[in-house]
Design a protein around this motif. Structure first.
Motif, PDB file in Angstrom:
ATOM      1  N   ALA A  96       0.849  -1.397   0.170  1.00  0.00           N
ATOM      2  CA  ALA A  96      -0.032  -0.061  -0.073  1.00  0.00           C
ATOM      3  C   ALA A  96       0.840   1.345   0.073  1.00  0.00           C
ATOM      4  CB  ALA A  96      -0.847  -0.095   1.549  1.00  0.00           C
ATOM      5  N   GLU A  97       2.207   1.065   0.370  1.00  0.00           N
ATOM      6  CA  GLU A  97       2.922   2.362   0.526  1.00  0.00           C
ATOM      7  C   GLU A  97       3.714   2.544  -0.987  1.00  0.00           C
ATOM      8  OE1 GLU A  97       5.748   2.174   3.471  1.00  0.00           O
ATOM      9  OE2 GLU A  97       4.146   2.062   5.093  1.00  0.00           O
ATOM     10  N   CYS A  98       3.301   1.638  -1.958  1.00  0.00           N
ATOM     11  CA  CYS A  98       4.169   1.703  -3.203  1.00  0.00           C
ATOM     12  C   CYS A  98       3.161   2.470  -4.172  1.00  0.00           C
ATOM     13  CB  CYS A  98       4.641   0.419  -3.886  1.00  0.00           C
ATOM     14  SG  CYS A  98       5.682  -0.468  -2.708  1.00  0.00           S
ATOM     15  N   SER A  99       3.673   3.194  -5.244  1.00  0.00           N
ATOM     16  CA  SER A  99       2.898   3.875  -6.205  1.00  0.00           C
ATOM     17  C   SER A  99       3.408   3.175  -7.631  1.00  0.00           C
ATOM     18  CB  SER A  99       2.902   5.292  -6.079  1.00  0.00           C
ATOM     19  OG  SER A  99       4.264   5.722  -6.451  1.00  0.00           O
ATOM     20  N   VAL A 100       2.605   3.461  -8.500  1.00  0.00           N
ATOM     21  CA  VAL A 100       3.025   2.928 -10.115  1.00  0.00           C
ATOM     22  C   VAL A 100       2.248   3.933 -10.852  1.00  0.00           C
ATOM     23  CG1 VAL A 100       1.005   1.447 -10.105  1.00  0.00           C
ATOM     24  CG2 VAL A 100       3.065   1.018 -11.458  1.00  0.00           C
ATOM     25  N   ALA A 101       3.295   4.291 -11.885  1.00  0.00           N
ATOM     26  CA  ALA A 101       3.124   4.855 -13.360  1.00  0.00           C
ATOM     27  C   ALA A 101       3.899   4.493 -14.163  1.00  0.00           C
ATOM     28  CB  ALA A 101       3.159   6.321 -12.687  1.00  0.00           C
ATOM     29  N   ASN A 102       3.267   4.488 -15.439  1.00  0.00           N
ATOM     30  CA  ASN A 102       4.191   4.268 -16.306  1.00  0.00           C
ATOM     31  C   ASN A 102       5.035   3.133 -16.662  1.00  0.00           C
ATOM     32  OD1 ASN A 102       3.676   5.792 -18.987  1.00  0.00           O
ATOM     33  ND2 ASN A 102       5.490   6.873 -18.548  1.00  0.00           N
ATOM     34  N   GLY A 103       4.605   1.930 -15.875  1.00  0.00           N
ATOM     35  CA  GLY A 103       5.350   0.760 -15.518  1.00  0.00           C
ATOM     36  C   GLY A 103       6.361   0.772 -14.884  1.00  0.00           C
ATOM     37  N   VAL A 104       6.579   1.756 -13.794  1.00  0.00           N
ATOM     38  CA  VAL A 104       7.533   1.776 -12.691  1.00  0.00           C
ATOM     39  C   VAL A 104       6.997   1.957 -11.632  1.00  0.00           C
ATOM     40  CG1 VAL A 104       9.546   3.240 -12.122  1.00  0.00           C
ATOM     41  CG2 VAL A 104       8.947   3.296 -14.372  1.00  0.00           C
ATOM     42  N   ILE A 105       7.573   1.095 -10.414  1.00  0.00           N
ATOM     43  CA  ILE A 105       6.959   1.040  -9.210  1.00  0.00           C
ATOM     44  C   ILE A 105       7.853   2.042  -8.338  1.00  0.00           C
ATOM     45  CG2 ILE A 105       6.208  -0.583  -7.141  1.00  0.00           C
ATOM     46  CD1 ILE A 105       5.982  -2.757  -9.629  1.00  0.00           C
TER      47      ILE A 105
END
Lengths: 722, 149
Positions: free
Chosen positions: A148-157
């Motif tokens: 839950a502390e991770c974010s993701v965008a454009n194929g990058v975590i």
């Protein structure tokens, strides 16, 4: 060579082994003859998503791409939830055999009825979202932090200052249990879906690299071509191949299915040349006496027949019309149409005692698989179909008659791949044609010009009776009423009328009827929308104002949007006239405004079409615009030229010289207005076709005072005084 | 054995002299970018350049072009760079099913070579190819875009 099933074979062999606990399906690996064979096997995240160590994202698409853009749209939906880099997205087709072996994990392969996106959006988005959650979980696990502390965008975590690409964690993610449920994004938050992204399948189509069924080749392959009985339903009595057998390249001449002669040769040209030298005798019986006039007379009789299937009813239309101040009546017809895909029918098949494989363009991979199984006599588990891109479908490639023929020939030459190609002439004369119907419409107006009763009698052919008689409901074909149905999400009638009766006198000639892009919405829209203009004229009212008195809100909104954009009611250039129409079909609401002029010598010029569409959610606005513009070409080709006729039981048209279609010089400017209401999922490949003809016919009536009720327009003289 | 000059190379084939050029390209030389659509010089899917002129290859016997220079869609991109028409086609996402597009691209390339700034009427006259998906609006836009590029 670009064939998008190569990766599927390899991934599937690995992934299915995992899914099925080590059970290997042992599918043949047909395309691994290049460097890909040595590439490292990559395990899928789920049925829809495979991510390679180099971050390449492979999205699996079960529906068939035939130009309509479903491939790109479905990839956008998966990629949206996956949160991957769109620039790294590629795609592949799973095979129908794989689908069957995996308990139909990809669900429906059938691609028709504008259903690709509207019916599979939910589960493909879930596939993307589940893969995303697994990728995040794998990264979190590696970092030993909560997901839950991770974010993701454009194929990058990302977690604080740490970053991992999808490719780096895909292998670990593929080992994880998929989440039980996922929350899909609100379309308001879409970044990839909903945007006018470029298609994924363009470059190879402008360089000649794209491989269609017609182009497919295999080592040792022979080419076959076929001549079926010119009278559909007739049989082959005998054939004489003595001369043809001696011609260059000929390998075998045979009969299949008791109704067709096939020549197998080293090349198509040799096969075709030899087939021309085969003489054949046919047993056509009474069918050989059928003329177009016979068919027309049978339909005409149906217009007043006492027995008919009721498709839509409200109040008492007959009584209301009988008591009306004014009665309006008109009879329309809509002839047989041919799909004329640019790529004639073809399929490549290879048969051995324990395997039957087919390579072809098909709108229905699972039906093609069933056809391969039936024709080969092998169980479906020993058959498979490798789908290639279609050089047009339009409903024609939903049928598998050409697949069956290819397999029947291949079965006679075990081990030898056979590419069966239909000549354009064979294709034109052996279709499942858009059905022929007529309609008598009767309306009653009160003294104030209100429509108090409407009766529509359709007479003519049923597609279900022709192709799927098991789907008839107590003899009735509900599909006949598309666009005139009381309710439903598919093709509901938009007018609220107190007294209505729509019924169908079924008359089925021997010509096979089939699904033709837009299907029965097309002619039903011509009948209904042209007659609404006739009623408005009889009532002395404007066609838009007249319609708006009865249209339900969603239907009215899209018609108003088209009229607003077109400047309906405002002055037009001298001699130009507007015609309007609207329909709901394939889940979407569409309307068109045609601007035409007709010169004194009767020459029609369609200057501009303004088209509005409410497809609910918009997945790719640029592709919708292209589908809408293309729909006018399809619909107007039929309205201007489309007519298949029968003489002595045989279809008279054989090629583009006798079955004309629209070219660029007749193309009007098409302006598309999107008015999505974001509360449903509608299709866009078909509905707009239906508004093309009635909008133009209504404009012609304004321009000339002539009401054209018989299509195609090429048979009508629009000259002044004619 | 006969020789044909295709895409700048002398290529051998053993087709009978009356074989249409289309089928020699497709079945003898493996150049399947040139499509079969009608076989009667109507639809234009089989368009190639014969000495620079857009020609429907299904209607030309191979013997009639023995001493001509033939160019097919496979050779339009020089050293991997798409020509102006192809670039415009990609930029405007012209193709739908794509089957007719080899012929469209060949016809448009020949048009632009002969007439660098075609009008709409020039396009109407030159682009007689059939597209059943109905890409005509994008075809017209792309030709104008390529002419400006």
């Amino acid at each position: 060579m670009t064939i998008h099933t190569s990766l599927g074979r390899r991934n599937f062999l690995v992934s299915s082994a995992a899914v099925a606990g080590g059970f290997s399906l042992g599918f043949h690996v047909p395309f691994l003859d290049d460097g890909e064979a040595n590439a490292q096997a990559v395990k899928e995240l789920n049925a829809w998503v495979v991510i390679h160590p180099d971050d390449k994202v492979v999205i699996r698409i079960a529906r068939s791409e035939m130009g309509q853009g479903t491939l790109t749209g479905l990839c956008q939906l998966v990629a949206e939830e996956l949160e991957c880099d769109w620039n790294k997205v590629t795609w592949e087709y799973p095979t129908p055999g794989e689908n069957l072996a995996r308990n139909r994990v990809w669900k429906n392969f059938s691609t028709g009825g504008s259903r690709g996106i509207r019916e599979s959006n939910q589960y493909v988005r879930e596939g993307g979202a589940m893969a995303r959650e697994m990728l995040i979980a794998a990264a979190a696990s590696q970092w030993k932090v909560p997901a839950a502390e991770c974010s993701v965008a454009n194929g990058v975590i990302t977690h604080k200052d740490k970053k991992l690409t999808y490719g780096a964690v895909a292998a670990a993610a593929a080992q994880l249990e998929p989440p039980k449920e996922v929350k899909l994004k609100d379309p308001k938050d879409w970044k990839i879906a909903g945007k006018p992204l470029k298609r994924l399948d363009t470059v190879d189509k402008v360089t000649g690299k794209q491989i269609y069924g017609m182009d497919y080749t295999m080592p040792g392959m022979l080419v076959a071509t076929v001549r079926a009985c010119p009278v559909i339903g007739g049989k082959l009595k005998s054939f004489d191949a003595a001369k043809a057998e001696k011609m260059p390249g000929v390998k075998k001449i045979l009969a299949i299915d008791g109704n067709a002669v096939v020549v197998v040769a080293d090349t198509y040209w040799h096969a075709q040349s030899a087939l021309a030298a085969v003489t054949s005798e046919w047993d056509v019986g009474e069918l050989g006496k059928v003329q177009q006039a016979t068919i027309n007379a049978s339909l005409k009789e149906g217009l007043d027949a006492t027995e008919a299937f009721v498709g839509n009813k409200a109040g008492d239309a007959k009584a209301a019309i009988a008591g009306a101040a004014k009665k309006v009546e008109a009879t329309y017809n809509f002839p047989y149409q041919h799909h004329v895909t640019m790529e004639p029918m073809n399929a490549t098949a290879r048969y051995t005692a324990d395997k039957c494989e087919v390579w072809c363009g098909t709108q229905n991979g699972e039906a093609a698989l069933a056809a391969a199984s039936e024709a080969s006599g092998l169980p479906v588990g020993k058959c498979d179909v490798y789908k290639l891109l279609l050089g047009g479908g339009f409903g024609r490639r939903g049928r598998s008659d050409y697949v069956r023929q290819a397999v029947l020939v291949a079965k006679e030459m075990p081990g030898t791949p056979i590419k069966l190609i239909w000549s354009r002439e064979e294709d034109m004369t052996h279709c499942q044609y858009h059905p022929i119907t007529m309609a008598k419409l009767t309306g009653g107006l009160d003294a104030q010009g209100n429509l108090v009763g409407l009766q529509i009698r359709i007479s003519g052919q049923s597609i279900l009776a022709s192709l799927l008689p098991q789907n008839l409901q107590n003899g009735m074909d509900p599909v006949v009423f598309q666009g005139l149905m009381q309710s439903g999400v598919e093709a509901a009638y938009g007018y609220e009328l107190p007294n209505l009766l729509v019924d169908h006198a079924m008359r089925n000639p021997h010509i096979t009827a089939g699904f033709w892009r837009g299907v029965n919405v097309n002619q039903n829209a011509v009948y209904m929308e042209c007659f609404m203009d006739e009623l408005a004229a009889a009532a002395g009212q404007d066609p838009l104002a007249f319609r708006l008195k009865y249209l339900k809100p969603k239907w009215a909104a899209v018609l108003k949007a088209a009229c607003d954009k077109a400047g309906y009611g405002k002055p037009l250039p001298e001699g130009h006239f507007h015609g309007i129409s609207q329909v709901m079909g394939y889940g979407s609401y569409v309307a068109g405004v045609a601007e035409v002029s007709v010169s004194p010598d009767g020459t029609l010029k369609i200057h501009k079409i303004t088209a509005a569409t409410n497809p609910g959610h918009v997945v790719n606005p640029a592709q919708i615009e292209r589908q809408v513009a293309g729909s006018f070409v399809y619909g107007l080709s039929a309205a201007l030229y489309g007519e298949i006729t029968v003489k002595d039981g045989v279809v008279e048209q054989t090629n583009f010289d006798s079955y004309n279609v629209m070219r660029i010089d007749e193309m009007p400017q098409v302006e598309t207005v999107l008015v999505p209401t974001h509360d449903f999922w509608g299709g866009v490949g078909e509905p707009t076709i239906a508004v093309a003809a009635p909008a133009v016919l209504n404009a012609i009536a304004k321009a000339t005072g002539k009401r054209v009720r018989n299509l195609p327009l090429m048979n009508q003289d629009l000259k002044k005084g004619a | 054995m006969a020789v044909l000059n295709v895409n700048g190379k002398a290529l051998d084939h053993n087709a009978e002299p009356d074989t249409p050029l289309l089928w020699v390209l497709r079945e003898q030389l493996g150049l399947t970018g040139t499509k079969y659509g009608c076989g009667i010089s109507q639809c234009g899917s089989c368009t190639v350049h014969v000495d620079g002129v857009a020609t429907r290859s299904c209607g030309v016997p191979v013997s009639a072009v023995a001493d001509k220079k033939i160019v097919t869609v496979e050779a339009l991109a020089a050293n991997g760079t798409l020509n102006k028409i192809q670039q415009a086609w990609v930029a405007l996402d012209v193709p739908q099913c794509g089957y007719c597009q080899s012929g469209m691209v060949m016809a448009a390339t020949a048009l632009l070579a002969a007439n660098p700034k075609p009008t709409d009427a020039d396009i109407d006259a030159a682009m007689t190819n059939i597209c059943r998906c109905g890409t005509y609006q994008q075809v017209r836009e792309a030709i104008h875009a390529a002419a400006k590029a």
